[in-house]
Design a protein around this motif. Structure first.
Motif, PDB file in Angstrom:
ATOM      1  N   TYR A 291      28.703  12.864  43.534  1.00 44.37           N
ATOM      2  CA  TYR A 291      28.159  11.521  44.262  1.00 44.37           C
ATOM      3  C   TYR A 291      28.852  12.554  45.419  1.00 44.37           C
ATOM      4  CZ  TYR A 291      27.561   7.751  46.177  1.00 44.37           C
ATOM      5  OH  TYR A 291      27.321   6.822  46.911  1.00 44.37           O
ATOM      6  N   ARG A 292      29.998  13.017  45.751  1.00 48.85           N
ATOM      7  CA  ARG A 292      30.392  12.930  47.255  1.00 48.85           C
ATOM      8  C   ARG A 292      29.329  14.591  47.901  1.00 48.85           C
ATOM      9  NH1 ARG A 292      35.920  12.582  45.043  1.00 48.85           N
ATOM     10  NH2 ARG A 292      37.112  11.068  45.975  1.00 48.85           N
ATOM     11  N   GLY A 293      29.272  14.709  46.167  1.00 47.67           N
ATOM     12  CA  GLY A 293      28.065  16.352  47.024  1.00 47.67           C
ATOM     13  C   GLY A 293      27.024  16.130  46.968  1.00 47.67           C
ATOM     14  N   GLY A 294      26.776  15.020  46.818  1.00 48.54           N
ATOM     15  CA  GLY A 294      25.352  14.834  46.803  1.00 48.54           C
ATOM     16  C   GLY A 294      24.079  14.949  45.679  1.00 48.54           C
ATOM     17  N   ALA A 295      24.744  15.551  44.773  1.00 50.05           N
ATOM     18  CA  ALA A 295      23.880  16.242  43.588  1.00 50.05           C
ATOM     19  C   ALA A 295      24.050  14.895  42.786  1.00 50.05           C
ATOM     20  CB  ALA A 295      24.718  16.995  42.856  1.00 50.05           C
ATOM     21  N   SER A 296      24.308  13.926  42.846  1.00 51.51           N
ATOM     22  CA  SER A 296      24.290  12.388  41.497  1.00 51.51           C
ATOM     23  C   SER A 296      24.198  11.370  42.808  1.00 51.51           C
ATOM     24  CB  SER A 296      25.164  12.793  40.204  1.00 51.51           C
ATOM     25  OG  SER A 296      26.330  12.005  40.999  1.00 51.51           O
ATOM     26  N   THR A 297      23.708   9.633  41.982  1.00 55.40           N
ATOM     27  CA  THR A 297      24.056   8.911  42.207  1.00 55.40           C
ATOM     28  C   THR A 297      24.925   7.923  41.949  1.00 55.40           C
ATOM     29  OG1 THR A 297      22.655   7.173  40.556  1.00 55.40           O
ATOM     30  CG2 THR A 297      21.110   8.861  41.998  1.00 55.40           C
ATOM     31  N   ILE A 298      25.100   7.421  42.673  1.00 48.57           N
ATOM     32  CA  ILE A 298      26.606   5.652  42.749  1.00 48.57           C
ATOM     33  C   ILE A 298      26.507   5.483  41.357  1.00 48.57           C
ATOM     34  CG2 ILE A 298      25.128   4.309  42.990  1.00 48.57           C
ATOM     35  CD1 ILE A 298      28.419   4.827  43.938  1.00 48.57           C
ATOM     36  N   LEU A 299      24.942   5.124  40.814  1.00 49.37           N
ATOM     37  CA  LEU A 299      24.478   4.580  39.393  1.00 49.37           C
ATOM     38  C   LEU A 299      25.715   5.634  38.522  1.00 49.37           C
ATOM     39  CD1 LEU A 299      21.072   3.767  39.104  1.00 49.37           C
ATOM     40  CD2 LEU A 299      23.498   2.233  39.820  1.00 49.37           C
ATOM     41  N   ASP A 300      25.880   6.725  38.991  1.00 52.63           N
ATOM     42  CA  ASP A 300      26.641   7.776  37.622  1.00 52.63           C
ATOM     43  C   ASP A 300      28.072   7.034  38.080  1.00 52.63           C
ATOM     44  OD1 ASP A 300      23.984   8.818  36.558  1.00 52.63           O
ATOM     45  OD2 ASP A 300      24.200  10.470  38.760  1.00 52.63           O
ATOM     46  N   VAL A 301      28.506   7.228  38.547  1.00 51.72           N
ATOM     47  CA  VAL A 301      29.460   6.781  38.808  1.00 51.72           C
ATOM     48  C   VAL A 301      30.516   5.299  38.545  1.00 51.72           C
ATOM     49  CG1 VAL A 301      31.783   6.487  40.746  1.00 51.72           C
ATOM     50  CG2 VAL A 301      30.062   8.390  41.366  1.00 51.72           C
ATOM     51  N   LEU A 302      29.242   4.440  38.668  1.00 52.20           N
ATOM     52  CA  LEU A 302      29.168   3.627  37.824  1.00 52.20           C
ATOM     53  C   LEU A 302      29.142   3.389  36.536  1.00 52.20           C
ATOM     54  CD1 LEU A 302      27.517   1.255  41.129  1.00 52.20           C
ATOM     55  CD2 LEU A 302      30.158   1.471  40.544  1.00 52.20           C
ATOM     56  N   ASP A 303      28.532   3.882  35.958  1.00 51.94           N
ATOM     57  CA  ASP A 303      28.752   4.054  34.381  1.00 51.94           C
ATOM     58  C   ASP A 303      30.123   4.825  34.442  1.00 51.94           C
ATOM     59  OD1 ASP A 303      26.210   2.586  34.849  1.00 51.94           O
ATOM     60  OD2 ASP A 303      24.382   4.834  34.048  1.00 51.94           O
ATOM     61  N   ALA A 304      29.891   5.961  34.664  1.00 48.57           N
ATOM     62  CA  ALA A 304      31.710   6.249  34.354  1.00 48.57           C
ATOM     63  C   ALA A 304      32.869   5.202  34.254  1.00 48.57           C
ATOM     64  CB  ALA A 304      31.350   7.491  35.093  1.00 48.57           C
ATOM     65  N   GLU A 305      32.734   4.781  35.267  1.00 48.66           N
ATOM     66  CA  GLU A 305      34.130   3.631  35.371  1.00 48.66           C
ATOM     67  C   GLU A 305      33.717   2.259  34.584  1.00 48.66           C
ATOM     68  OE1 GLU A 305      33.900   2.486  39.535  1.00 48.66           O
ATOM     69  OE2 GLU A 305      35.239   4.238  39.865  1.00 48.66           O
ATOM     70  N   ARG A 306      32.663   2.772  34.203  1.00 49.46           N
ATOM     71  CA  ARG A 306      32.580   1.521  33.231  1.00 49.46           C
ATOM     72  C   ARG A 306      33.005   1.423  31.901  1.00 49.46           C
ATOM     73  NH1 ARG A 306      27.559   0.476  35.831  1.00 49.46           N
ATOM     74  NH2 ARG A 306      27.093  -1.386  37.350  1.00 49.46           N
ATOM     75  N   ASN A 307      33.017   2.804  31.889  1.00 53.31           N
ATOM     76  CA  ASN A 307      32.574   3.611  30.327  1.00 53.31           C
ATOM     77  C   ASN A 307      34.021   4.305  30.396  1.00 53.31           C
ATOM     78  OD1 ASN A 307      30.335   3.998  29.179  1.00 53.31           O
ATOM     79  ND2 ASN A 307      29.524   6.339  30.228  1.00 53.31           N
ATOM     80  N   VAL A 308      34.845   4.549  31.378  1.00 49.69           N
ATOM     81  CA  VAL A 308      36.716   4.580  30.942  1.00 49.69           C
ATOM     82  C   VAL A 308      37.855   3.472  31.106  1.00 49.69           C
ATOM     83  CG1 VAL A 308      38.467   4.392  33.259  1.00 49.69           C
ATOM     84  CG2 VAL A 308      36.538   6.607  32.955  1.00 49.69           C
ATOM     85  N   ALA A 309      36.899   2.709  31.498  1.00 47.86           N
ATOM     86  CA  ALA A 309      37.349   0.878  31.623  1.00 47.86           C
ATOM     87  C   ALA A 309      37.441   0.535  30.275  1.00 47.86           C
ATOM     88  CB  ALA A 309      36.413  -0.329  32.519  1.00 47.86           C
TER      89      ALA A 309
END
Length: 465
Positions: free
Chosen positions: A408-426
């Motif tokens: 996401y920092r590099g602009g290769a993905s969207t914030i949704l990818d980060v949010l989904d990953a956070e939900r999965n971790v939690a």
């Protein structure tokens, strides 16, 4: 001559001191040679096994030690022993002679009456001869009920151990869940900060920021429920210790790792449960008491003989002199139950039916115990596999979250990818914590199911009574 022929057999029968009713026989029921997922190896007596020490939690050990002598359910069961012991005394007293004495004094006088003083004393004695074992069977029934009362204390102790250790497991789970949720909250706030920075750089939208804020607020909304769960578990622990709710909360606030059993439990074979489970032993003792009660009722079908006597003496003081008077009586009395409308035989049938019901209760208790062991053991094995798998899921999701943020920092993905990953971790972290709690509860259930620890503290508790 005919009278002698009739009396002699009856006298021999009475003097033989027979005991009517069936003699108690240990019950039996078919059981498998082994539990489904265990070896066919008999276990030692587990009644003194402190299985909770496998968690290696000093705070838990201290709570168990503190509560063994203070739990109100155990103390109530101990009080029932007092009543059962008194019942044994009452049952045995009926077969012993009884003696009563009395005395009185009167004085009489008046204008025209002669002065008169009278002192009277007397004694009455009786003895019901227990030719057919009515009182012996009654004492047998009372003694068996006393044994059942002792086993009931161990049943209460097992229930206490199960409740206390499970409540402690719950308290530590909620603390772990709170810690994980706060960790997730910190992670999501970092994501929100990152999203704001990227938006200021023109590479993220307001929608990305709002979605990230929503996840932060959702985590904040989960915290109060977890805090309430911890407080409720702590309050219940206080109640189990016989102290007001809230008393132990402060001592539990400092969190520790979730309890995890450090070794496996030897379940033995199903036949071991008959020896180790106090509820099975109590059911057997009640069966013995019900069997003895058949003899009590059968004895009422036969004649009873009571020896009785009395002696009375009086001394009368008058102006002319003193008068002494003494009288006595002694003799047996015979009671024959002839016409009672079938009540006595009906009572025998009732007693036999109650004994059969107690046998069925005993058998049901045994089968339920086998089922509890089977269920707890299968759950413990499979929940252990679940915990191992979830640990790997957590590791995978944490690595995925790191990669999603870098992308996401590099602009290769969207914030949704980060949010989904956070939900999965939690979700994975909380699922692991819940699985560890269930694994610990399964371990508790298995040890309670085999009767583990039922007699720990028993001698100390009874001695303090």
């Amino acid at each position: 001559m005919n009278f002698t022929r009739t009396l002699l057999p009856l006298s021999l029968l009475l003097l033989s001191g027979c005991v009517v009713g069936p003699d108690y026989q240990k019950p039996e029921t078919a059981l498998p040679a082994k539990f489904t997922e265990s070896k066919a190896t008999s276990a030692e007596n587990v009644a003194l096994n402190p299985w909770w020490e496998a968690f290696r939690d000093k705070r838990l050990n201290a709570l168990v030690h503190e509560g063994l002598g203070e739990n109100l359910s155990v103390m109530t069961a101990l009080e029932r022993i007092e009543a059962a012991e008194a019942s044994v005394t009452i049952a045995g007293a009926g077969s012993l002679p009884s003696l009563g004495v009395g005395a009185n004094a009167t004085a009489q006088g008046g204008h025209n009456a002669q002065d008169r003083r009278t002192i009277t004393g007397g004694a009455d004695a009786s003895w019901l001869l227990d030719f057919f074992g009515q009182y012996r069977r009654a004492k047998e029934a009372a003694t068996a009920s006393l044994d059942a009362a002792y086993d009931d204390v161990n049943v209460a102790r097992l229930a206490y151990l199960s409740d206390l250790v499970s409540s402690y497991v719950n308290a530590r789970y909620f603390q772990e869940a709170l810690a994980l949720s706060r960790k997730n909250l910190e992670s999501r706030r970092e994501t929100l900060k990152l999203t704001n920075e990227i938006r200021e750089a023109g590479a993220a939208s307001n929608l990305d920021v709002l979605q990230t804020e929503g996840l932060v607020n959702q985590t904040l909304a989960e915290l109060p429920g977890l805090e309430a769960g911890f407080l409720q578990a702590a309050n219940h622990i206080a109640t189990l210790l016989g102290v007001p709710a809230g008393t132990v909360t402060a001592s539990l606030t400092k969190g520790s790792a979730q309890p995890m059993p450090r070794y496996t439990t030897r379940t033995g074979v199903p036949a071991d449960l008959i020896r180790n489970r106090p509820d099975i032993r109590a059911a057997e003792r009640r069966l013995q008491a019900a069997t003895a009660q058949i003899g009590v009722n059968e004895a009422n079908l036969y004649p009873s003989i009571q020896l009785g006597g009395s002696i009375n003496a009086s001394r009368v003081f008058t102006n002319p002199g003193v008068t002494n008077m003494t009288s006595w009586s002694f003799g047996p009395s015979l009671a024959l139950p002839i016409f009672n409308g079938g009540e006595l035989r009906a009572r025998v049938k009732v007693a036999r039916s109650q004994a059969e019901q107690q046998y069925l209760t005993w058998k049901s208790t045994v089968l339920n115990a086998v089922e509890e062991v089977e269920n707890a053991q299968s759950a413990l094995i499979r929940d252990g596999q679940t915990v191992a798998a979830l640990r790997k899921v957590v590791q995978t999701n944490e690595k995925t979250l790191e990669l999603a943020r870098e992308s996401y920092r590099g602009g290769a993905s969207t914030i949704l990818d980060v949010l989904d990953a956070e939900r999965n971790v939690a979700s994975a972290r909380l699922s692991l914590a819940a699985a560890i709690r269930q694994l610990a509860r399964d371990y508790v259930a298995l040890n309670v199911a085999i009767g583990g620890g039922a007699e720990i503290g028993a001698a100390e508790t009874v001695a303090s009574k």
